[in-house]
Design a protein around this motif. Structure first.
Motif, PDB file in Angstrom:
ATOM      1  N   GLY A  54       0.810  -1.209   0.000  1.00  0.00           N
ATOM      2  CA  GLY A  54       0.000   0.000   0.000  1.00  0.00           C
ATOM      3  C   GLY A  54       0.837   1.250   0.000  1.00  0.00           C
ATOM      4  O   GLY A  54       2.075   1.204   0.100  1.00  0.00           O
ATOM      5  N   LEU A  66      -2.337   1.193  -7.578  1.00  0.00           N
ATOM      6  CA  LEU A  66      -3.081   0.329  -6.664  1.00  0.00           C
ATOM      7  C   LEU A  66      -4.521   0.146  -7.132  1.00  0.00           C
ATOM      8  O   LEU A  66      -5.082  -0.956  -7.056  1.00  0.00           O
ATOM      9  N   GLY A  67      -5.117   1.229  -7.624  1.00  0.00           N
ATOM     10  CA  GLY A  67      -6.481   1.125  -8.126  1.00  0.00           C
ATOM     11  C   GLY A  67      -6.584   0.167  -9.295  1.00  0.00           C
ATOM     12  O   GLY A  67      -7.537  -0.632  -9.391  1.00  0.00           O
ATOM     13  N   ALA A  70      -6.354  -3.448  -8.175  1.00  0.00           N
ATOM     14  CA  ALA A  70      -7.580  -3.916  -7.527  1.00  0.00           C
ATOM     15  C   ALA A  70      -8.653  -4.263  -8.553  1.00  0.00           C
ATOM     16  O   ALA A  70      -9.288  -5.327  -8.479  1.00  0.00           O
ATOM     17  N   ASN A  73      -8.026  -7.493 -10.823  1.00  0.00           N
ATOM     18  CA  ASN A  73      -7.830  -8.781 -10.174  1.00  0.00           C
ATOM     19  C   ASN A  73      -8.889  -9.832 -10.505  1.00  0.00           C
ATOM     20  O   ASN A  73      -8.542 -10.992 -10.776  1.00  0.00           O
ATOM     21  N   LEU A  83      -7.414 -11.126  -4.705  1.00  0.00           N
ATOM     22  CA  LEU A  83      -7.461  -9.990  -3.787  1.00  0.00           C
ATOM     23  C   LEU A  83      -8.361 -10.335  -2.602  1.00  0.00           C
ATOM     24  O   LEU A  83      -9.508 -10.742  -2.775  1.00  0.00           O
ATOM     25  N   GLU A  86      -9.436  -4.572   0.223  1.00  0.00           N
ATOM     26  CA  GLU A  86      -9.001  -3.259  -0.233  1.00  0.00           C
ATOM     27  C   GLU A  86      -9.454  -2.254   0.816  1.00  0.00           C
ATOM     28  O   GLU A  86     -10.632  -2.207   1.169  1.00  0.00           O
ATOM     29  N   GLU A  88      -9.041   1.830   2.360  1.00  0.00           N
ATOM     30  CA  GLU A  88      -8.561   3.205   2.256  1.00  0.00           C
ATOM     31  C   GLU A  88      -9.050   3.966   3.489  1.00  0.00           C
ATOM     32  O   GLU A  88     -10.251   4.187   3.664  1.00  0.00           O
ATOM     33  N   LYS A  93      -3.941   3.753   1.481  1.00  0.00           N
ATOM     34  CA  LYS A  93      -4.674   2.750   0.698  1.00  0.00           C
ATOM     35  C   LYS A  93      -3.845   1.476   0.694  1.00  0.00           C
ATOM     36  O   LYS A  93      -2.651   1.504   0.378  1.00  0.00           O
ATOM     37  N   LEU A  95      -3.860  -2.910  -0.198  1.00  0.00           N
ATOM     38  CA  LEU A  95      -4.461  -4.087  -0.810  1.00  0.00           C
ATOM     39  C   LEU A  95      -3.859  -5.327  -0.162  1.00  0.00           C
ATOM     40  O   LEU A  95      -2.653  -5.375   0.105  1.00  0.00           O
ATOM     41  N   TRP A  97      -3.623  -9.594  -0.586  1.00  0.00           N
ATOM     42  CA  TRP A  97      -3.864 -10.746  -1.465  1.00  0.00           C
ATOM     43  C   TRP A  97      -3.612 -12.058  -0.728  1.00  0.00           C
ATOM     44  O   TRP A  97      -2.841 -12.103   0.243  1.00  0.00           O
TER      45      TRP A  97
END
Length: 278
Positions: A54, A66-67, A70, A73, A83, A86, A88, A93, A95, A97
């Motif tokens: 992140g 990062l967006g 996500a 995925n 994933l 997620e 924020e 932010k 993620l 996995w």
């Protein structure tokens, strides 16, 4: 390499949000690989592990990456870890996995990993890029490709574009593509060309690298002229971006590989194509 934040450095609100999603964190193991995150960790839970990366939300470039990771995925889970969450919050932010207990791919001659990445390429080549506003391959190539040839690289394929050894993990008998920071729409055989460059970088001759990808149905659809231009553009890109000796051994080796591949194509196919100036 810039120093990264550790688990204890994250705001309490962030750590609480992660544990609410993932469960109690028993141990947090820092990871040194990767350059585009403020934090990368393996979180050991009571009965599982998760990989977490992140960045702070005040970094627009990293937030975009990062967006993209996500949203792509769900389309790539068979060849990429799923994933898990997620988050924020509190200026961060992150993620998380599923953890893949694997290792970096070995692209060197004779490696048993090579058929695995070829299988992954075959699967990926069948996937159309979802309409999620990802970059287009011709736009990414425009600085080092003749403008009149950019149309050759347009397409509907979903591309990873960076299968370097750090982004391919071998686990469970297959090759996983990780770090989907810049999924791209373009001609579907482009990732096969990127893997060929990695093979040459790791010791294969250009002829051997091309033989390895030759049986991919998607590579057989590539016309010779487009491949010539792609290889010339690759040489122009790497030598244009890194004209002098670089402290990164991988970059230096890739620059040399791009030159060898372009010379091979010129010698064996009589290509006169050159990438456009920057």
């Amino acid at each position: 390499m810039p120093e990264r934040d550790q688990w204890e450095d994250l705001p309490a609100q962030v750590r609480e949000a992660i544990e609410e999603k993932a469960g109690t964190v028993v141990k947090a193991e820092p990871i040194s690989e990767g350059i585009n995150s403020d934090v990368t960790l393996v979180l050991h839970l009571r009965s599982d592990r998760l990989f977490v990366k992140g960045s702070r939300t005040d970094n627009p470039r990293r937030m975009r990456s990062l967006g993209r990771e996500a949203v792509i995925n769900p389309y790539v889970v068979p060849i990429s870890p799923a994933l898990a969450f997620e988050i924020e919050t509190a200026g961060w932010k992150l993620l998380g996995w599923e953890y893949i207990d694997g290792r970096r791919i070995d692209y060197s001659p004779g490696s048993p990993d090579i058929p695995k990445i070829v299988e992954t390429l075959a699967w990926l080549a069948e996937i159309e890029c979802p309409d999620l506003g990802f970059p287009e391959l011709p736009a990414r190539m425009k600085n080092f490709t003749p403008e009149d040839d950019l149309w050759r690289f347009a397409g509907s394929g979903l591309l990873h574009t960076d299968p370097n050894p750090g982004n391919v993990r071998i686990a469970n008998g297959k090759a996983y593509l990780v770090d989907w920071a810049c999924p791209t729409r373009g001609i579907a055989w482009s990732d096969a060309a990127e893997v060929a460059l990695c093979l040459i970088t790791c010791g294969h001759t250009p002829a051997d690298a091309e033989r390895i990808i030759a049986d991919l149905p998607v590579w057989r659809t590539a016309d010779t002229t487009s491949v010539e231009i792609s290889v010339a553009s690759t040489e122009a890109t790497w030598t244009g971006l890194y004209p002098e000796s670089n402290p990164d051994p991988w970059i230096n080796a890739t620059v040399a590989a791009a030159r060898r591949w372009a010379a091979y194509r010129r010698d064996t196919h009589g290509s006169t194509h050159r990438g456009a100036p920057r």
